[in-house]
Design a protein around this motif. Structure first.
Motif, PDB file in Angstrom:
ATOM      1  N   LYS A  91      23.130   4.142 -35.940  1.00 26.17           N
ATOM      2  CA  LYS A  91      22.387   5.361 -36.828  1.00 26.17           C
ATOM      3  C   LYS A  91      22.504   4.802 -38.261  1.00 26.17           C
ATOM      4  O   LYS A  91      21.928   5.571 -39.007  1.00 26.17           O
ATOM      5  CB  LYS A  91      23.002   6.731 -36.409  1.00 26.17           C
ATOM      6  CG  LYS A  91      22.923   7.156 -35.048  1.00 26.17           C
ATOM      7  CD  LYS A  91      23.641   8.351 -34.757  1.00 26.17           C
ATOM      8  CE  LYS A  91      23.141   8.927 -33.417  1.00 26.17           C
ATOM      9  NZ  LYS A  91      24.186   9.828 -32.967  1.00 26.17           N
ATOM     10  N   LYS A  92      23.673   4.084 -38.573  1.00 21.89           N
ATOM     11  CA  LYS A  92      23.955   3.731 -40.109  1.00 21.89           C
ATOM     12  C   LYS A  92      23.804   2.269 -40.504  1.00 21.89           C
ATOM     13  O   LYS A  92      24.345   2.054 -41.549  1.00 21.89           O
ATOM     14  CB  LYS A  92      25.334   4.193 -40.450  1.00 21.89           C
ATOM     15  CG  LYS A  92      25.626   5.878 -40.113  1.00 21.89           C
ATOM     16  CD  LYS A  92      26.908   6.087 -40.590  1.00 21.89           C
ATOM     17  CE  LYS A  92      27.345   7.451 -40.231  1.00 21.89           C
ATOM     18  NZ  LYS A  92      28.583   7.999 -40.460  1.00 21.89           N
ATOM     19  N   ALA A  93      23.147   1.863 -39.677  1.00 20.64           N
ATOM     20  CA  ALA A  93      22.851   0.143 -39.651  1.00 20.64           C
ATOM     21  C   ALA A  93      22.203  -0.197 -41.208  1.00 20.64           C
ATOM     22  O   ALA A  93      21.322   0.564 -41.354  1.00 20.64           O
ATOM     23  CB  ALA A  93      22.090  -0.516 -38.563  1.00 20.64           C
ATOM     24  N   ASN A  94      23.022  -1.231 -41.772  1.00 25.37           N
ATOM     25  CA  ASN A  94      22.276  -1.367 -43.106  1.00 25.37           C
ATOM     26  C   ASN A  94      21.818  -3.108 -42.898  1.00 25.37           C
ATOM     27  O   ASN A  94      21.731  -3.581 -44.114  1.00 25.37           O
ATOM     28  CB  ASN A  94      23.243  -1.167 -44.345  1.00 25.37           C
ATOM     29  CG  ASN A  94      24.849  -1.573 -44.259  1.00 25.37           C
ATOM     30  OD1 ASN A  94      24.942  -2.426 -43.285  1.00 25.37           O
ATOM     31  ND2 ASN A  94      25.570  -0.938 -44.796  1.00 25.37           N
ATOM     32  N   LEU A  95      22.014  -3.579 -41.951  1.00 26.79           N
ATOM     33  CA  LEU A  95      21.940  -5.067 -41.673  1.00 26.79           C
ATOM     34  C   LEU A  95      20.854  -5.305 -40.397  1.00 26.79           C
ATOM     35  O   LEU A  95      21.232  -4.226 -39.648  1.00 26.79           O
ATOM     36  CB  LEU A  95      23.300  -5.887 -41.579  1.00 26.79           C
ATOM     37  CG  LEU A  95      24.111  -5.942 -42.780  1.00 26.79           C
ATOM     38  CD1 LEU A  95      25.373  -6.666 -42.213  1.00 26.79           C
ATOM     39  CD2 LEU A  95      23.449  -6.298 -43.870  1.00 26.79           C
ATOM     40  N   LYS A  96      20.303  -6.184 -40.615  1.00 26.26           N
ATOM     41  CA  LYS A  96      19.557  -6.494 -39.309  1.00 26.26           C
ATOM     42  C   LYS A  96      19.905  -8.152 -38.919  1.00 26.26           C
ATOM     43  O   LYS A  96      19.672  -8.722 -39.898  1.00 26.26           O
ATOM     44  CB  LYS A  96      18.128  -6.078 -39.349  1.00 26.26           C
ATOM     45  CG  LYS A  96      17.150  -6.976 -40.285  1.00 26.26           C
ATOM     46  CD  LYS A  96      15.923  -6.582 -40.057  1.00 26.26           C
ATOM     47  CE  LYS A  96      14.917  -7.171 -41.140  1.00 26.26           C
ATOM     48  NZ  LYS A  96      13.602  -7.243 -41.013  1.00 26.26           N
ATOM     49  N   PRO A  97      19.706  -8.496 -37.838  1.00 27.10           N
ATOM     50  CA  PRO A  97      19.674  -9.917 -37.530  1.00 27.10           C
ATOM     51  C   PRO A  97      18.232 -10.456 -37.489  1.00 27.10           C
ATOM     52  O   PRO A  97      17.365  -9.742 -37.124  1.00 27.10           O
ATOM     53  CB  PRO A  97      20.448 -10.003 -36.031  1.00 27.10           C
ATOM     54  CG  PRO A  97      20.041  -8.659 -35.313  1.00 27.10           C
ATOM     55  CD  PRO A  97      20.166  -7.614 -36.761  1.00 27.10           C
ATOM     56  N   VAL A  98      18.407 -11.590 -37.927  1.00 29.67           N
ATOM     57  CA  VAL A  98      16.939 -12.245 -38.231  1.00 29.67           C
ATOM     58  C   VAL A  98      17.103 -13.619 -37.747  1.00 29.67           C
ATOM     59  O   VAL A  98      18.132 -14.483 -38.163  1.00 29.67           O
ATOM     60  CB  VAL A  98      16.439 -12.271 -39.692  1.00 29.67           C
ATOM     61  CG1 VAL A  98      15.366 -13.209 -39.793  1.00 29.67           C
ATOM     62  CG2 VAL A  98      16.385 -11.111 -40.192  1.00 29.67           C
ATOM     63  N   LYS A  99      16.206 -14.061 -36.784  1.00 30.33           N
ATOM     64  CA  LYS A  99      16.316 -15.673 -36.062  1.00 30.33           C
ATOM     65  C   LYS A  99      15.624 -16.385 -37.112  1.00 30.33           C
ATOM     66  O   LYS A  99      14.527 -16.155 -37.640  1.00 30.33           O
ATOM     67  CB  LYS A  99      15.832 -15.420 -34.899  1.00 30.33           C
ATOM     68  CG  LYS A  99      15.600 -16.735 -34.181  1.00 30.33           C
ATOM     69  CD  LYS A  99      14.999 -16.764 -32.768  1.00 30.33           C
ATOM     70  CE  LYS A  99      13.926 -16.132 -32.790  1.00 30.33           C
ATOM     71  NZ  LYS A  99      13.118 -16.044 -31.359  1.00 30.33           N
ATOM     72  N   ILE A 100      16.304 -17.609 -37.662  1.00 30.60           N
ATOM     73  CA  ILE A 100      15.440 -18.406 -38.273  1.00 30.60           C
ATOM     74  C   ILE A 100      15.722 -19.924 -37.560  1.00 30.60           C
ATOM     75  O   ILE A 100      16.518 -19.980 -36.807  1.00 30.60           O
ATOM     76  CB  ILE A 100      16.027 -18.694 -39.939  1.00 30.60           C
ATOM     77  CG1 ILE A 100      17.640 -18.909 -40.053  1.00 30.60           C
ATOM     78  CG2 ILE A 100      15.697 -17.240 -40.490  1.00 30.60           C
ATOM     79  CD1 ILE A 100      17.932 -19.151 -41.265  1.00 30.60           C
ATOM     80  N   ASN A 101      14.889 -20.749 -37.866  1.00 36.45           N
ATOM     81  CA  ASN A 101      14.986 -22.096 -37.639  1.00 36.45           C
ATOM     82  C   ASN A 101      15.114 -23.316 -38.447  1.00 36.45           C
ATOM     83  O   ASN A 101      14.419 -23.178 -39.439  1.00 36.45           O
ATOM     84  CB  ASN A 101      13.617 -22.464 -36.627  1.00 36.45           C
ATOM     85  CG  ASN A 101      13.726 -23.652 -35.640  1.00 36.45           C
ATOM     86  OD1 ASN A 101      13.822 -24.679 -36.233  1.00 36.45           O
ATOM     87  ND2 ASN A 101      14.066 -23.542 -34.433  1.00 36.45           N
ATOM     88  N   ILE A 102      16.197 -23.894 -38.460  1.00 34.16           N
ATOM     89  CA  ILE A 102      16.546 -24.994 -39.438  1.00 34.16           C
ATOM     90  C   ILE A 102      16.628 -26.126 -38.926  1.00 34.16           C
ATOM     91  O   ILE A 102      17.346 -26.390 -37.836  1.00 34.16           O
ATOM     92  CB  ILE A 102      17.813 -24.603 -40.246  1.00 34.16           C
ATOM     93  CG1 ILE A 102      17.552 -23.063 -40.811  1.00 34.16           C
ATOM     94  CG2 ILE A 102      18.092 -25.930 -41.032  1.00 34.16           C
ATOM     95  CD1 ILE A 102      19.095 -22.841 -41.476  1.00 34.16           C
ATOM     96  N   ASP A 103      15.561 -27.158 -39.066  1.00 39.16           N
ATOM     97  CA  ASP A 103      15.808 -28.675 -38.499  1.00 39.16           C
ATOM     98  C   ASP A 103      15.831 -28.518 -36.983  1.00 39.16           C
ATOM     99  O   ASP A 103      16.464 -29.276 -36.389  1.00 39.16           O
ATOM    100  CB  ASP A 103      17.137 -29.554 -38.962  1.00 39.16           C
ATOM    101  CG  ASP A 103      17.056 -29.468 -40.533  1.00 39.16           C
ATOM    102  OD1 ASP A 103      15.950 -29.728 -40.954  1.00 39.16           O
ATOM    103  OD2 ASP A 103      18.002 -29.642 -41.022  1.00 39.16           O
TER     104      ASP A 103
END
Length: 142
Positions: A91-103
């Motif tokens: 209910k109070k999340a202020n972040l979200k996980p984001v998948k990124i691809n590096i090399d």
């Protein structure tokens, strides 16, 4: 990182606000197949730091943040890897996980979903609601 009233340790914003969309930290650990992560979860007696997701190739994998990562020494990992210490809130999340691809390698980063004020606890939704037995996990409701 400091103690919270009801969640044990938590991670808090520093002396400056964090803007919406800003990178906050990585979720570091060892990437492994989902089945290996599920097996490890069953072996853990206390809280765990295993994050499940689908990688860029469509394979179901997880990041095991209980043991460290290949990019940091154990000492640096324990002192600086804050992503695994960020508490849950649906209910109070202020972040979200984001998948990124590096090399060619997938990484999870946590980004701000809104402006986070100085001193505010950092929280993200773990995306889990029920245990393996199908019962709702009470502490994941908040």
């Amino acid at each position: 990182i400091k103690e919270t009233e009801d969640r044990g340790r938590g991670v808090f914003a520093g002396i400056e606000a964090i803007g919406k969309g800003m990178y906050v930290c990585d979720y570091h650990g060892t990437t492994m197949p989902r089945k290996d992560g599920e097996k490890k979860m069953m072996e853990l007696k206390e809280s765990n730091y295993i994050f499940f997701f689908t990688d860029s190739t469509g394979e179901k994998v997880c990041i095991d943040a209980t043991t460290g990562c290949t990019c940091h020494t154990e000492d640096v990992y324990k002192r600086k890897s804050q992503g695994r210490l960020i508490n849950h809130s649906s209910k109070k999340a202020n972040l979200k996980p984001v998948k990124i691809n590096i090399d060619g390698e997938d990484h999870l980063i946590l980004t701000a979903t809104r402006t986070i004020e100085p001193g505010e606890e950092l929280l993200f939704d773990y995306g889990v609601r029920k245990g393996e037995d199908g019962a709702i996990i009470d502490w994941l409701k908040g």
